[in-house]
Design a protein around this motif. Sequence first.
Motif, PDB file in Angstrom:
ATOM      1  N   GLY A 559       0.802  -1.220   0.000  1.00 26.47           N
ATOM      2  CA  GLY A 559       0.000   0.000   0.000  1.00 26.47           C
ATOM      3  C   GLY A 559       0.830   1.263   0.000  1.00 26.47           C
ATOM      4  O   GLY A 559       0.356   2.332   0.390  1.00 26.47           O
ATOM      5  N   LYS A 560       2.080   1.163  -0.447  1.00 26.70           N
ATOM      6  CA  LYS A 560       2.967   2.323  -0.496  1.00 26.70           C
ATOM      7  C   LYS A 560       2.997   2.908  -1.903  1.00 26.70           C
ATOM      8  O   LYS A 560       2.524   2.298  -2.851  1.00 26.70           O
ATOM      9  N   GLU A 561       3.616   4.067  -2.002  1.00 28.28           N
ATOM     10  CA  GLU A 561       3.667   4.776  -3.275  1.00 28.28           C
ATOM     11  C   GLU A 561       4.614   4.101  -4.262  1.00 28.28           C
ATOM     12  O   GLU A 561       5.663   3.594  -3.883  1.00 28.28           O
ATOM     13  N   THR A 562       4.238   4.106  -5.534  1.00 26.75           N
ATOM     14  CA  THR A 562       5.083   3.572  -6.599  1.00 26.75           C
ATOM     15  C   THR A 562       5.445   4.688  -7.580  1.00 26.75           C
ATOM     16  O   THR A 562       4.833   5.764  -7.570  1.00 26.75           O
ATOM     17  N   SER A 563       6.407   4.406  -8.448  1.00 35.56           N
ATOM     18  CA  SER A 563       6.795   5.398  -9.458  1.00 35.56           C
ATOM     19  C   SER A 563       5.637   5.671 -10.414  1.00 35.56           C
ATOM     20  O   SER A 563       5.508   6.781 -10.941  1.00 35.56           O
ATOM     21  N   VAL A 564       4.769   4.670 -10.631  1.00 34.44           N
ATOM     22  CA  VAL A 564       3.606   4.861 -11.507  1.00 34.44           C
ATOM     23  C   VAL A 564       2.637   5.878 -10.899  1.00 34.44           C
ATOM     24  O   VAL A 564       2.125   6.763 -11.597  1.00 34.44           O
ATOM     25  N   MET A 565       2.402   5.769  -9.598  1.00 34.46           N
ATOM     26  CA  MET A 565       1.497   6.706  -8.919  1.00 34.46           C
ATOM     27  C   MET A 565       2.050   8.125  -8.973  1.00 34.46           C
ATOM     28  O   MET A 565       1.313   9.081  -9.228  1.00 34.46           O
ATOM     29  N   ARG A 566       3.360   8.262  -8.725  1.00 32.15           N
ATOM     30  CA  ARG A 566       3.981   9.599  -8.794  1.00 32.15           C
ATOM     31  C   ARG A 566       3.859  10.178 -10.194  1.00 32.15           C
ATOM     32  O   ARG A 566       3.556  11.357 -10.370  1.00 32.15           O
ATOM     33  N   THR A 567       4.093   9.332 -11.191  1.00 30.16           N
ATOM     34  CA  THR A 567       4.056   9.801 -12.577  1.00 30.16           C
ATOM     35  C   THR A 567       2.645  10.185 -12.992  1.00 30.16           C
ATOM     36  O   THR A 567       2.447  11.172 -13.718  1.00 30.16           O
ATOM     37  N   GLN A 568       1.650   9.444 -12.526  1.00 30.80           N
ATOM     38  CA  GLN A 568       0.264   9.764 -12.879  1.00 30.80           C
ATOM     39  C   GLN A 568      -0.143  11.122 -12.316  1.00 30.80           C
ATOM     40  O   GLN A 568      -0.813  11.909 -12.988  1.00 30.80           O
ATOM     41  N   ARG A 569       0.302  11.420 -11.091  1.00 30.56           N
ATOM     42  CA  ARG A 569      -0.001  12.738 -10.511  1.00 30.56           C
ATOM     43  C   ARG A 569       0.700  13.840 -11.305  1.00 30.56           C
ATOM     44  O   ARG A 569       0.126  14.902 -11.540  1.00 30.56           O
ATOM     45  N   LEU A 570       1.939  13.578 -11.723  1.00 32.03           N
ATOM     46  CA  LEU A 570       2.672  14.572 -12.501  1.00 32.03           C
ATOM     47  C   LEU A 570       2.020  14.783 -13.868  1.00 32.03           C
ATOM     48  O   LEU A 570       1.945  15.915 -14.359  1.00 32.03           O
ATOM     49  N   PHE A 571       1.534  13.709 -14.459  1.00 32.50           N
ATOM     50  CA  PHE A 571       0.841  13.796 -15.743  1.00 32.50           C
ATOM     51  C   PHE A 571      -0.416  14.650 -15.602  1.00 32.50           C
ATOM     52  O   PHE A 571      -0.742  15.470 -16.468  1.00 32.50           O
ATOM     53  N   TYR A 572      -1.116  14.488 -14.493  1.00 33.96           N
ATOM     54  CA  TYR A 572      -2.308  15.304 -14.214  1.00 33.96           C
ATOM     55  C   TYR A 572      -1.928  16.787 -14.150  1.00 33.96           C
ATOM     56  O   TYR A 572      -2.604  17.641 -14.731  1.00 33.96           O
ATOM     57  N   VAL A 573      -0.837  17.082 -13.439  1.00 31.18           N
ATOM     58  CA  VAL A 573      -0.392  18.475 -13.290  1.00 31.18           C
ATOM     59  C   VAL A 573      -0.068  19.086 -14.649  1.00 31.18           C
ATOM     60  O   VAL A 573      -0.507  20.194 -14.964  1.00 31.18           O
ATOM     61  N   THR A 574       0.701  18.366 -15.474  1.00 33.68           N
ATOM     62  CA  THR A 574       1.119  18.945 -16.755  1.00 33.68           C
ATOM     63  C   THR A 574      -0.065  19.164 -17.692  1.00 33.68           C
ATOM     64  O   THR A 574      -0.161  20.205 -18.348  1.00 33.68           O
ATOM     65  N   CYS A 575      -0.970  18.200 -17.745  1.00 32.81           N
ATOM     66  CA  CYS A 575      -2.115  18.339 -18.661  1.00 32.81           C
ATOM     67  C   CYS A 575      -3.033  19.485 -18.253  1.00 32.81           C
ATOM     68  O   CYS A 575      -3.623  20.153 -19.113  1.00 32.81           O
ATOM     69  N   THR A 576      -3.153  19.736 -16.968  1.00 32.24           N
ATOM     70  CA  THR A 576      -4.065  20.782 -16.496  1.00 32.24           C
ATOM     71  C   THR A 576      -3.439  22.169 -16.512  1.00 32.24           C
ATOM     72  O   THR A 576      -4.044  23.125 -16.024  1.00 32.24           O
ATOM     73  N   ARG A 577      -2.237  22.297 -17.077  1.00 33.17           N
ATOM     74  CA  ARG A 577      -1.670  23.645 -17.282  1.00 33.17           C
ATOM     75  C   ARG A 577      -2.298  24.294 -18.515  1.00 33.17           C
ATOM     76  O   ARG A 577      -2.260  25.508 -18.671  1.00 33.17           O
ATOM     77  N   ALA A 578      -2.850  23.471 -19.422  1.00 32.42           N
ATOM     78  CA  ALA A 578      -3.364  23.983 -20.696  1.00 32.42           C
ATOM     79  C   ALA A 578      -4.767  24.537 -20.547  1.00 32.42           C
ATOM     80  O   ALA A 578      -5.639  23.883 -19.964  1.00 32.42           O
ATOM     81  N   LYS A 579      -4.991  25.708 -21.104  1.00 33.19           N
ATOM     82  CA  LYS A 579      -6.324  26.312 -21.058  1.00 33.19           C
ATOM     83  C   LYS A 579      -7.167  25.906 -22.265  1.00 33.19           C
ATOM     84  O   LYS A 579      -8.330  25.534 -22.122  1.00 33.19           O
ATOM     85  N   ASP A 580      -6.597  25.978 -23.465  1.00 31.43           N
ATOM     86  CA  ASP A 580      -7.385  25.765 -24.684  1.00 31.43           C
ATOM     87  C   ASP A 580      -7.021  24.485 -25.431  1.00 31.43           C
ATOM     88  O   ASP A 580      -7.891  23.721 -25.816  1.00 31.43           O
ATOM     89  N   SER A 581      -5.728  24.277 -25.680  1.00 26.80           N
ATOM     90  CA  SER A 581      -5.328  23.105 -26.465  1.00 26.80           C
ATOM     91  C   SER A 581      -4.077  22.481 -25.874  1.00 26.80           C
ATOM     92  O   SER A 581      -3.200  23.169 -25.344  1.00 26.80           O
ATOM     93  N   LEU A 582      -4.016  21.143 -25.997  1.00 25.69           N
ATOM     94  CA  LEU A 582      -2.958  20.367 -25.360  1.00 25.69           C
ATOM     95  C   LEU A 582      -2.489  19.275 -26.310  1.00 25.69           C
ATOM     96  O   LEU A 582      -3.305  18.571 -26.914  1.00 25.69           O
ATOM     97  N   VAL A 583      -1.167  19.117 -26.422  1.00 26.90           N
ATOM     98  CA  VAL A 583      -0.626  17.972 -27.151  1.00 26.90           C
ATOM     99  C   VAL A 583       0.397  17.272 -26.266  1.00 26.90           C
ATOM    100  O   VAL A 583       1.230  17.919 -25.632  1.00 26.90           O
TER     101      VAL A 583
END
Length: 614
Positions: A559-583
């Motif tokens: 039940g501890k943190e994995t690199s996948v969990m850390r990366t998924q949170r980081l992916f969330y952060v990067t995608c939500t920086r975009a206001k109109d369009s994202l690639v």
Amino acid sequence: MENNIDSQVDEILEKCVLSTPRKSFFLFAGAGSGKTHSLVILLKKIRDSIGRSFLLQGKKVAVITYTNAATDEITNRLDYSPIFHISTIHSFVWDVIKHYQEDIKRLYCAYIQKDITDLEQKLDRMKNKASKTYLSNIDKLQSLKERLEKSQKIKRFIYSPTGSNSEYNALKHAEVIKISAQMIMDCKLLQQIIAQSYPILLIDESQDTKKELIDAFFNIQKNFDKIFILGLVGDQKQRIYSDGKENMTSIIPEDWEKPIKRMNFRCSKRIIRLANTIGKDIDEHAEQEPREDSNEGLVRLFIIPLYDGIKKDELELIVKKRMGDLTKDKNWTGKDSEVKSLTLEHMMAARRLGFDRFFAPLSNVSKYQMTFLQGTVSEIEFFTKVVLPISDSITKDGRNALEILKKYSPLLSRQNTITPYEDYLKCRDAALNVTKLITQGESIRKIVDEIIKSQLLVVPDTIQKASQLNISDLDANSDDELYAWVEVMELSIEMIRCYDDYVQHRSTFDNHQGVKGLEFDRVMVIIDDSESKGFLFSYDKLFGVKELSETDKKNMIDGKETSVMRTQRLFYVTCTRAKDSLVVVMYTQNPDGVKSEAIRKGWFEDDEIIVITK
């Protein structure tokens, strides 16, 4: 959907801090939800309602922010009201403990002694007494013992949140956190002093605040709940640093208020749907709603197979061109395109921007640990705040150059100026010569030599020494700061400008972790595990094209943190920086696997994924 669905949240927060008794709270505030706006509204209500009373009692409201920029922004919005103590966590806890020098010294020396004991035990267990590692540890042990002996003689410790902390009695950032957390946990009297001095303590980005300090603050709230409340603002989906508190929402006491801001004011509808899908496995409060007038927006995933000789710069320009065509938005393309490109590692951006040979040596200088990426290294600021602005001004109207030279040039110093006009002419000619070298893109060494020769400016000692040395003059025992500056002396001074643009967020590139809290109309997220070579994050694992490590599997079971969990949170952060369009641009050895997993997870539709073939 109305745009005021979160209006009750501000009312709940006001009730928490202004009612009797006050009540602690945790505000769930996702990406683009306007948490800073709500925080400022709350602080203004506190100021207008109980501010005068607090000041008369010698009390303040403590507001902990994550960056110096956020501190400045909130301070400015509150018109510098004296009722608030607004600072980063390092500054706040140092202000709390700095008067207790004996306790600081006791803990500081105890930590060094523990390091000595641990290293001695490690050496005892090592069998090969002639190995390089053994001999290196012997040197390290001797260094620790010398440091302990020196530390025992320190009468007063100092700390600078923004400086390089190079003095022998200066504490490092991590040491301040460790010592202060321990002092607060151990001393109930200190807890009481904090509770009485700061009856209301508000922490922004609480999910990334050091876990030891979160525990300490929770302890104060538990022991002094009649006079002290905590107000935490955060989002578990955006916890990107491993030293933040894991699963903090699970330890929030039942009697706290737990309001949720559900509207995302920043992002277009399609980006919000993507973010909700990424976030649903991270936090039960992931779901956000778009503004009623929000546009649909556009997202795309470009998958690029890795191969020898790949030219990533050219491929990324092709992606931008395709995005321009898809969005009918001319700002995706062209020389002056307004796209923020995000890389996982700073070096990935430095390579693309052409200042990697300057970045690599200086980023590893131990003295610059906390200041290099902030752009506040004093030696570099000599160039970014004095030399380059003088040159830039001279190529325009020269007004700013004259002001800077009046402030910094010995040639115009009042005590040195005997013949003002002649000195002015000498200063002008020297500045013109330096400007000519800069506009020609000459090396840092040539420009420093010219400044020293003309006495135009006082050159920092380290840079002056470095300008007179070559790498061959140094050895492995040389000071790492001096070594790094000697290494960059032959580089073009334009690399310093590129570095400064990058760390000050003026560049077209930025870092995945560094953009939390920022927003841009157009975002390109660059994913390339082969180039980043980190171990904390793995997009290949997140997209299912790389096996989980044994450590990941064990952590999942425990039940501890994995690199996948850390990366998924980081992916969330990067995608939500975009206001109109994202690639999202992903380089991979397994394009088919990435595409299948992106569709399976529901992140992208089939027609939103484009595979670029060689």
